[in-house]
Motif scaffolding. Structure first.
Motif, mmCIF file in Angstrom:
data_model
loop_
_atom_site.group_PDB
_atom_site.id
_atom_site.type_symbol
_atom_site.label_atom_id
_atom_site.label_comp_id
_atom_site.label_asym_id
_atom_site.label_seq_id
_atom_site.Cartn_x
_atom_site.Cartn_y
_atom_site.Cartn_z
ATOM 1 N N ARG A 130 1.065 0.621 -6.535
ATOM 2 C CA ARG A 130 -0.081 0.901 -5.666
ATOM 3 C C ARG A 130 0.093 2.255 -4.966
ATOM 4 N N ASN B 72 0.831 -1.206 0.000
ATOM 5 C CA ASN B 72 0.000 0.000 0.000
ATOM 6 C C ASN B 72 0.865 1.255 0.000
ATOM 7 N N TRP B 73 2.056 1.167 0.604
ATOM 8 C CA TRP B 73 2.841 2.374 0.872
ATOM 9 C C TRP B 73 4.138 2.490 0.069
ATOM 10 N N ASP C 71 -0.173 1.730 9.094
ATOM 11 C CA ASP C 71 -0.748 1.643 7.755
ATOM 12 C C ASP C 71 -2.136 1.004 7.878
ATOM 13 N N ALA D 32 -4.563 0.831 5.953
ATOM 14 C CA ALA D 32 -5.065 0.097 4.772
ATOM 15 C C ALA D 32 -4.650 -1.362 4.778
ATOM 16 N N SER D 33 -3.593 -1.706 5.503
ATOM 17 C CA SER D 33 -3.137 -3.088 5.525
ATOM 18 C C SER D 33 -3.762 -3.889 6.656
#
Length: 412
Positions: free
Chosen positions: A186, A176-177, A408, A410-411
């Motif tokens: 991504r 994600n990062w 994070d 999103a993870s």
């Protein structure tokens, strides 16, 4: 299919040159004084995968072939310090990624403890200098993928507390990062959390490793980093068009950052002819319904026959030296090192460099090309020691800052 002309040309250009005895003696003097610091070795995963993580049942003081690493060969190769990779598969994520990373760290710490006469844990340049002086091999740890922190800076800090010296921001899959060089983007560089990871690594004295990341992520890291970065096992894309290799503009930027590019010996990243041969071999293996990532006598019968009819292009110390010299020209000779990727190489390494005993052959080739003793000493270990010292200095300058607490989300 690979053309006969390409194979002939590649083999001719890669023909090895036997080192003159005087050059060999000179190289030995240089490497006795400044031993090799290698940026990347995957022995820990081989112990897990091939030997069932039974660390103490593998005698590293003996010849471990078909493994590419053991203590006698490290000694013969004049290796004074080794970053042992604690790689895990890129598709292992979440809490299991953290657990598996801890298991890999445990494997490294156990094989160091099992060989106290030869190996000693290190976390700093000062440790390396002291351990080398005592005649042992300094043993450091590198985490090979940002997925291994499961989106938490607290996990990153605990890895550092366990002795981890660097982290590669991605492996084969984008996060994600941060983006991988071998996956669709991504993050399109670094997200806010990615910047937080780089900042926290600078604060705690962990080197940011940009091997495996995309060009966009590498540029973002170089813009954000306050300490020198490393590419622990990467070669020059201008010579071998592999996504994992680094283009000239980023080689120059790593030099300007004060960082280091540690040349990979894996034929796939130093030889265009070998990459083409391997692509054809892989395509054939797919049609034959057999695995392609097995080489030599252990290959499935269809591949043994294919290999006989399609000779493997030669890759030698001269091939690797071309990458060392190119990076030295573009980034500067103060910014090039060695990250052989041993025990992460499928098949064999370059001729005469199929295990960790092969480094002197590369130095002999460079000496033949006119490299000075001082240049060779910087390549062997001096450049990496400088990067480590600079990283520690930045961490001291940031020591008053509180730990980062970004997650994070999103993870999760």
């Amino acid at each position: 299919m690979i053309t006969a002309l390409l194979l002939i040309a590649a083999q001719a250009s890669a023909a090895p040159v036997a080192p003159d005895p005087r050059i060999a003696a000179r190289v030995d003097r240089v490497l006795k004084k400044t031993p090799v610091i290698d940026g990347h070795n995957d022995l820990a995963w081989e112990i897990r995968d091939v030997h069932g993580a039974k660390v103490e049942s593998l005698d590293l003081a003996a010849d471990t072939r078909p493994l590419q690493t053991d203590i006698p060969r490290l000694r013969k190769g004049r290796v004074g310090a080794q970053f042992w990779s604690v790689w895990i598969p890129a598709d292992t994520t979440g809490p299991r990624a953290v657990e598996m990373t801890l298991e890999q760290i445990d494997i490294v710490r156990r094989f160091i403890a099992a060989n106290p006469a030869a190996l000693e844990r290190a976390t700093s340049a000062a440790d390396i200098r002291r351990i080398e002086k005592a005649g042992r091999i300094a043993s450091l740890i590198g985490v090979e993928g940002g997925h291994q922190i499961d989106g938490r800076l607290s996990v990153l800090r605990q890895y550092r507390a366990l002795g981890v010296g660097y982290m590669t921001l991605t492996h084969g899959r984008s996060l994600n990062w941060a983006d991988s060089s071998t996956d669709a983007p991504r993050a399109n560089g670094l997200t806010d959390f990615g910047h937080a990871v780089v900042a926290e690594m600078n604060r705690i004295g962990m080197i940011v490793d940009v091997s495996h990341v995309s060009d966009a992520t590498m540029r973002a890291v170089l813009a954000a980093a306050r300490a020198p970065v490393m590419a622990s096992h990467s070669s020059a894309r201008a010579l071998t068009d592999a996504p994992r290799d680094i283009p000239d503009d980023l080689l120059a930027a790593i030099g300007a950052n004060g960082g280091i590019v540690m040349v990979n010996f894996y034929p796939a990243f130093v030889s265009t002819a070998w990459r083409a041969w391997d692509a054809d071999r892989t395509a054939f293996a797919k049609t034959a319904g057999v695995p392609a990532n097995v080489y030599g006598a252990r290959s499935p019968a269809p591949l043994v026959a294919w290999d006989r009819d399609h000779p493997e292009p030669r890759v030698t110390a001269a091939t690797v030296a071309d990458h060392v010299e190119h990076i030295g020209r573009v980034a500067g000779r103060d910014h090039v090192g060695l990250g052989g990727d041993y025990d992460g190489i499928n098949g064999t390494g370059p001729e005469g460099m199929t295990g960790v005993d092969g480094y002197p052959l590369l130095f002999a080739e460079l000496a033949r090309r006119g490299w000075s003793d001082a240049d060779m000493a910087r390549l062997a270990g001096g450049n990496m020691l400088r990067v480590m010292d600079a990283t520690d200095a930045v961490a001291r300058s940031l020591s008053a800052l509180p730990p980062g607490d970004a997650i994070d989300i999103a993870s999760r």
